[in-house]
Structures are given as C-alpha cells and as structure tokens.
Motif scaffolding. Sequence first.
Motif, PDB file in Angstrom:
ATOM      1  N   MET A   1      11.735 -23.546 -24.189  1.00 47.41           N
ATOM      2  CA  MET A   1      12.325 -23.063 -22.938  1.00 47.41           C
ATOM      3  C   MET A   1      13.378 -24.059 -22.451  1.00 47.41           C
ATOM      4  O   MET A   1      13.032 -25.065 -21.852  1.00 47.41           O
ATOM      5  CB  MET A   1      11.249 -22.878 -21.875  1.00 47.41           C
ATOM      6  CG  MET A   1      10.253 -21.786 -22.207  1.00 47.41           C
ATOM      7  SD  MET A   1       9.547 -21.041 -20.744  1.00 47.41           S
ATOM      8  CE  MET A   1       8.820 -22.460 -19.951  1.00 47.41           C
ATOM      9  N   THR A   5      20.665 -20.346 -18.494  1.00 47.43           N
ATOM     10  CA  THR A   5      22.104 -20.121 -18.599  1.00 47.43           C
ATOM     11  C   THR A   5      22.429 -18.741 -18.037  1.00 47.43           C
ATOM     12  O   THR A   5      21.519 -17.947 -17.786  1.00 47.43           O
ATOM     13  CB  THR A   5      22.526 -20.185 -20.074  1.00 47.43           C
ATOM     14  OG1 THR A   5      21.815 -19.171 -20.769  1.00 47.43           O
ATOM     15  CG2 THR A   5      22.200 -21.534 -20.684  1.00 47.43           C
ATOM     16  N   THR A   7      23.396 -16.346 -19.634  1.00 45.04           N
ATOM     17  CA  THR A   7      22.848 -15.351 -20.578  1.00 45.04           C
ATOM     18  C   THR A   7      21.492 -14.839 -20.116  1.00 45.04           C
ATOM     19  O   THR A   7      21.217 -13.638 -20.182  1.00 45.04           O
ATOM     20  CB  THR A   7      22.696 -15.989 -21.966  1.00 45.04           C
ATOM     21  OG1 THR A   7      23.915 -16.654 -22.296  1.00 45.04           O
ATOM     22  CG2 THR A   7      22.385 -14.950 -23.002  1.00 45.04           C
ATOM     23  N   HIS A   8      20.649 -15.740 -19.623  1.00 42.48           N
ATOM     24  CA  HIS A   8      19.327 -15.317 -19.162  1.00 42.48           C
ATOM     25  C   HIS A   8      19.456 -14.305 -18.030  1.00 42.48           C
ATOM     26  O   HIS A   8      18.792 -13.276 -18.027  1.00 42.48           O
ATOM     27  CB  HIS A   8      18.527 -16.518 -18.669  1.00 42.48           C
ATOM     28  CG  HIS A   8      18.135 -17.470 -19.763  1.00 42.48           C
ATOM     29  ND1 HIS A   8      19.005 -18.383 -20.293  1.00 42.48           N
ATOM     30  CD2 HIS A   8      16.978 -17.624 -20.417  1.00 42.48           C
ATOM     31  CE1 HIS A   8      18.391 -19.064 -21.228  1.00 42.48           C
ATOM     32  NE2 HIS A   8      17.153 -18.638 -21.333  1.00 42.48           N
TER      33      HIS A   8
ATOM     34  N   THR B   4      13.471 -23.400 -14.718  1.00 43.06           N
ATOM     35  CA  THR B   4      13.178 -22.495 -15.833  1.00 43.06           C
ATOM     36  C   THR B   4      11.903 -21.698 -15.574  1.00 43.06           C
ATOM     37  O   THR B   4      11.870 -20.475 -15.736  1.00 43.06           O
ATOM     38  CB  THR B   4      13.018 -23.308 -17.124  1.00 43.06           C
ATOM     39  OG1 THR B   4      14.112 -24.207 -17.220  1.00 43.06           O
ATOM     40  CG2 THR B   4      12.975 -22.418 -18.318  1.00 43.06           C
ATOM     41  N   TYR B   8      11.520 -17.547 -15.149  1.00 48.84           N
ATOM     42  CA  TYR B   8      10.703 -16.660 -15.985  1.00 48.84           C
ATOM     43  C   TYR B   8       9.650 -15.945 -15.150  1.00 48.84           C
ATOM     44  O   TYR B   8       9.352 -14.770 -15.362  1.00 48.84           O
ATOM     45  CB  TYR B   8      10.063 -17.431 -17.137  1.00 48.84           C
ATOM     46  CG  TYR B   8      11.034 -17.685 -18.253  1.00 48.84           C
ATOM     47  CD1 TYR B   8      11.532 -16.620 -18.994  1.00 48.84           C
ATOM     48  CD2 TYR B   8      11.484 -18.962 -18.543  1.00 48.84           C
ATOM     49  CE1 TYR B   8      12.446 -16.826 -20.005  1.00 48.84           C
ATOM     50  CE2 TYR B   8      12.397 -19.181 -19.559  1.00 48.84           C
ATOM     51  CZ  TYR B   8      12.867 -18.115 -20.284  1.00 48.84           C
ATOM     52  OH  TYR B   8      13.774 -18.314 -21.271  1.00 48.84           O
ATOM     53  N   GLY B 110      20.286 -10.749 -27.173  1.00 51.49           N
ATOM     54  CA  GLY B 110      19.613 -11.941 -26.665  1.00 51.49           C
ATOM     55  C   GLY B 110      19.258 -12.901 -27.780  1.00 51.49           C
ATOM     56  O   GLY B 110      19.459 -14.118 -27.657  1.00 51.49           O
ATOM     57  N   ALA B 111      18.758 -12.367 -28.904  1.00 48.51           N
ATOM     58  CA  ALA B 111      18.414 -13.238 -30.029  1.00 48.51           C
ATOM     59  C   ALA B 111      19.663 -13.929 -30.570  1.00 48.51           C
ATOM     60  O   ALA B 111      19.656 -15.130 -30.875  1.00 48.51           O
ATOM     61  CB  ALA B 111      17.749 -12.404 -31.122  1.00 48.51           C
ATOM     62  N   SER B 114      20.844 -16.608 -28.104  1.00 46.13           N
ATOM     63  CA  SER B 114      20.010 -17.806 -28.019  1.00 46.13           C
ATOM     64  C   SER B 114      20.364 -18.798 -29.121  1.00 46.13           C
ATOM     65  O   SER B 114      20.028 -19.978 -29.022  1.00 46.13           O
ATOM     66  CB  SER B 114      18.536 -17.416 -28.107  1.00 46.13           C
ATOM     67  OG  SER B 114      18.267 -16.900 -29.385  1.00 46.13           O
ATOM     68  N   PRO B 117      23.723 -21.008 -27.123  1.00 43.52           N
ATOM     69  CA  PRO B 117      23.577 -20.872 -25.678  1.00 43.52           C
ATOM     70  C   PRO B 117      24.867 -21.168 -24.939  1.00 43.52           C
ATOM     71  O   PRO B 117      25.646 -22.041 -25.345  1.00 43.52           O
ATOM     72  CB  PRO B 117      22.483 -21.873 -25.330  1.00 43.52           C
ATOM     73  CG  PRO B 117      22.417 -22.794 -26.492  1.00 43.52           C
ATOM     74  CD  PRO B 117      22.908 -22.079 -27.692  1.00 43.52           C
TER      75      PRO B 117
END
Lengths: 102, 167
Positions: A1, A5, A7-8, B4, B8, B110-111, B114, B117
């Motif tokens: 993790m 960014t 992107t998230h 982070t 999430y 997304g993959a 990643s 980034p």
Amino acid sequence: MGPITPTHYVLLSSALFMIGVFGVITRRNIIIIFMSIELILNAVNINLIAFSLQWGNSIGQVFVLFVIAVAAAEAAVGLGIILAMYRNKETINIDEMNVLKW
Amino acid sequence: MAETITFYMLGGLILLFAVLVVSTRNTVHGIIFLVIDFLVVALLYASMNSMFVAAIQVLVYAGGIVVLYLFVVMLVNHKRPPEEYADPNRRNWLGAAMTAAVLGELVIIGAYASLRPAAVSASATKVGYVKETAMVLYTDYIIPFELVSILLLVAMVGAIILARREW
C-alpha cells in the motif's frame, strides 16, 4: 500500500460511477434511479476534487459547487415530475411510464 | 500511511453503501443508505483537505436533497410493489453485461496504472480552503455563479408548478 495518487481517486470515482450506471440501467423504481443519478454526480465530484488537488488549482472546487447546485435543481424538478406522473398514472415503475414512447 | 488507510476505509464504505443503494428493495432503506454514502463522501472530501466542499456536501446533499427524496417517498403511496411489472422488451442482462465490461476495463486500467504510479501531488498551495475557493468563485466565476442562482430559481418555480394539484 503505497501513497495515494490521483489514480486511486479516479479508480474509486469510476467504480462509483459504474455502480450508479448499473442502478440506472437495471432498476425499475424511478426513485432508486434518481438516487443512482446522485451517486454518478458524486463520482464526478470526487474526480474534480482529486484533480484540483493534483494541480494546485481551486477551479475544480468551484465546479464541484456548481455541480452540487445543478444536482439540487435536478432533484427538485425530477421529483416534481415523479409526483405529477404518480398522480396521473398511479405508478413509479418506469416500465409503465411509456406514454411518450410512440 | 494514515492517509492511505483512511482512503481505503472511506473508499470501501462509499462503494459498499452505493451497492446497497442500488440493490435494496425498500426505497426508504435506500434513502438511508444514500445519506450515509453522502456523509462518507463528505469525509473523503475532508480527508482531501477540501473542507468547504465537505461542508456544502453535508448541508446540501445530506441535508436538503435527501429530505426532498423522503418527502416524495412518503407522498407516493405504494399500493402495489413498484417492480412487479416488467416491460417484456426490457434487457436487464444487456445493461448489466455492459456495466460489468466497463468495470472489468477499469480493473485492467488500475492494474496497468499500478505498474507506473502517477506522481504524488506537490500541492503546497492551500487548495480547498474557504478563502481560496471564495476568491476564485467570486472573481473569475462570478457570472456562472449568478447563472446558477437563476437556474435554482427557475427549478424552484418549475418544481412548484409541476407538483401543483390543479390550475
């Protein structure tokens, strides 16, 4: 993790957008379809805020306010239409609201 | 790291309640889930340092729009379940397949993303604070701002006319 960014945020908002589109396409209760449209607008707002932070520019924040105002107008007019439709046809099922279809 | 975890957690809650909104049978429960979803989105804005937008989200969405929805659900009396009749020409599976395809595309993107980034925002400027937002809103965007006020007025009049019982 790793760190968060843009992107998230874009992935989160696209997932929310697709959930909203799924609701609009598959549900027949018109009030739930309206709520799905609100979810779609929220997804757009998350995008705008994420890019506003990324570029250090406040215009994205201002546009979120405009989107919220337009969403409020849309909800007021749309719910008025639902009420008028319910009064005439006694239904909130969009499959029965087909007087304009042909 | 805390940022982070917050992202999430909030993102998971947002998606969970969005799924509940589109999948619930009871419309009033759907509205409750929608309120919770709006509040979690407001928390996400707050975690992104956009306090003014978070406050507006709580006031307008969770406070105003949702009350409108509740009023309409209470006025619309379900004599029969709203989803009992389905148009025979309806193709739910097609729409579900299309949204599933786009969601799969998102997973692939997304993959792929990643692997490379994007740069974390420098964002040293105070974006999101009330003062900066107000400066842009009331100088460069004053005409759109006034247009939005007219739009709200027109929508209010239109909603009243639409919802009137008789002329």
